[in-house]
Design a protein around this motif. Structure first.
Motif, PDB file in Angstrom:
ATOM      1  N   GLU A 101       0.813  -1.213   0.000  1.00 54.28           N
ATOM      2  CA  GLU A 101       0.000   0.000   0.000  1.00 54.28           C
ATOM      3  C   GLU A 101       0.848   1.265   0.000  1.00 54.28           C
ATOM      4  OE1 GLU A 101      -2.705  -0.271   3.245  1.00 54.28           O
ATOM      5  OE2 GLU A 101      -3.676  -2.087   2.478  1.00 54.28           O
ATOM      6  N   LYS A 102       0.306   2.299  -0.631  1.00 52.57           N
ATOM      7  CA  LYS A 102       0.968   3.597  -0.632  1.00 52.57           C
ATOM      8  C   LYS A 102       1.038   4.131   0.799  1.00 52.57           C
ATOM      9  CE  LYS A 102       0.676   8.253  -2.579  1.00 52.57           C
ATOM     10  NZ  LYS A 102      -0.122   9.174  -3.431  1.00 52.57           N
ATOM     11  N   THR A 149      10.777   4.728   1.681  1.00 53.17           N
ATOM     12  CA  THR A 149       9.883   4.613   0.530  1.00 53.17           C
ATOM     13  C   THR A 149       9.270   3.213   0.451  1.00 53.17           C
ATOM     14  OG1 THR A 149      11.690   3.902  -0.910  1.00 53.17           O
ATOM     15  CG2 THR A 149      11.275   6.278  -0.742  1.00 53.17           C
ATOM     16  N   LEU A 150       8.230   3.076  -0.346  1.00 53.34           N
ATOM     17  CA  LEU A 150       7.594   1.774  -0.544  1.00 53.34           C
ATOM     18  C   LEU A 150       8.571   0.790  -1.193  1.00 53.34           C
ATOM     19  CD1 LEU A 150       5.072  -0.011  -0.454  1.00 53.34           C
ATOM     20  CD2 LEU A 150       4.395   0.959  -2.660  1.00 53.34           C
TER      21      LEU A 150
END
Length: 338
Positions: A175-176, A189-190
């Motif tokens: 998920e963002k 970051t993802l």
């Protein structure tokens, strides 16, 4: 006249001395240092992080002299949850997971630790915070081991905890991330989250945890949901799952009782992802046995005779393709016997 000059000289010397050194009794003027921080002038954006000394919390939970002070434990855990609403700092992860493991070991005897543990697990779904860019490299192995610990916590015999672990892993990997404006810190970051998860052994651990969930359908479906998402994006995850013989485990239980119908759908989708992204030969070898082929046959027959929707037809076709691939790659597979 000479006398007059001589009388004036001391006065002249005193005037010169005063000019150079100032009067003998000077007024002292205090110096005030004005220190203005970035925070004072509004240069720092976001909320201010007020960290807790997590090592003291660990000591409070584990010290024999305070081991039975449950009220103090719960107060300390609530304080941790409140202070880290924007995420945990990377350098604190070792202490965070020590706290989680202590809670996990005490849940069977003291159910009061369940809710604090769930609250901390929810915060682990948020990207970890770094103080400087080099922290990503410096603490990468600690992050990897922390994510691995999430898989090991599936040992906790608690429905809510197990479901939260699954939810945390999905959020962390897929998920963002939410907006995390924290002074002097920046969120990972993802893509970084995905990298550290793939380096951990959490995919393999989740497959092995299925053996603990034979009678717990809700959690089993939650674990399959995680495996479905992990296998869709990464060959590394697929091969880790295959190392735990996931194809054999799933295919041999395709038709276990499930009123929702999700068990068959999720299991077939994982098998399909493994064939696409993992070692296809290894998948076929794991399915090359009488039990798995019988399950594929029965599932195909069920969808053929009882399925009418587009979804049912798609599932039927996937079962047929999987069976065909096993037959092609394993000439001696026991299809005749089934």
């Amino acid at each position: 006249m000479a006398a007059t000059v001589m009388q004036q000289q001391p006065h002249q010397f005193q005037t010169l001395d005063n000019a150079i050194n100032g009067p003998s009794e000077r007024t002292v003027i205090p110096l005030v240092g004005h220190i203005i921080t970035d925070e004072d002038v509004g240069a720092l954006q976001g909320s201010k992080l007020e960290p807790v000394n997590l090592n003291k919390v660990v000591k409070l939970l584990t010290d024999p002299h305070s081991a039975m002070l449950i009220d103090r434990h719960l107060h300390a855990l609530r304080k941790v949850v409140k202070r880290y609403q924007k995420g945990f700092i990377m350098k604190d992860l070792v202490a965070v997971f020590k706290i989680l493991n202590v809670c996990a070991d005490r849940i069977e005897e003291q159910a009061m630790y369940i809710q604090p543990m769930i609250a901390i697990l929810k915060l682990c779904a948020i990207p970890f915070l770094k103080e400087k860019s080099s922290d990503e490299m410096a603490y990468e192995q600690i992050c990897v081991e922390s994510i691995a610990q999430l898989g090991y916590l599936m040992r906790v015999p608690c429905l809510e905890v197990r479901q939260q672990i699954c939810s945390t892993l999905v959020s962390f990997y897929c998920e963002k991330p939410p907006t995390q404006n924290v002074q002097r810190h920046k969120a990972n970051t993802l893509s970084y989250n995905q990298r550290v998860l793939e380096q951990s052994d959490v995919s393999e651990t989740l497959v092995k945890s299925l053996a603990l969930l034979e009678t717990d359908l809700d959690v089993k479906l939650a674990v399959l949901d995680v495996l479905q998402k992990l296998s869709k994006q990464s060959a590394h995850n697929c091969n880790q799952m295959l190392a735990a013989r996931v194809a054999l485990r799933l295919c041999s239980r395709l038709l276990d009782p499930d009123p929702s119908g999700q068990l068959l759908f999720r299991s077939v989708d994982i098998l399909w992802n493994l064939l696409e992204n993992g070692d296809r030969q290894e998948v076929c070898q794991q399915l090359n046995n009488l039990v798995c082929i019988s399950q594929l046959r029965d599932a195909f027959t069920q969808q053929l005779t009882q399925g009418y929707s587009h979804y049912d037809r798609q599932l039927r076709n996937e079962l047929l393709v999987i069976s065909s691939l096993v037959a092609a790659d394993c000439p001696h597979a026991p299809f005749v016997e089934t």
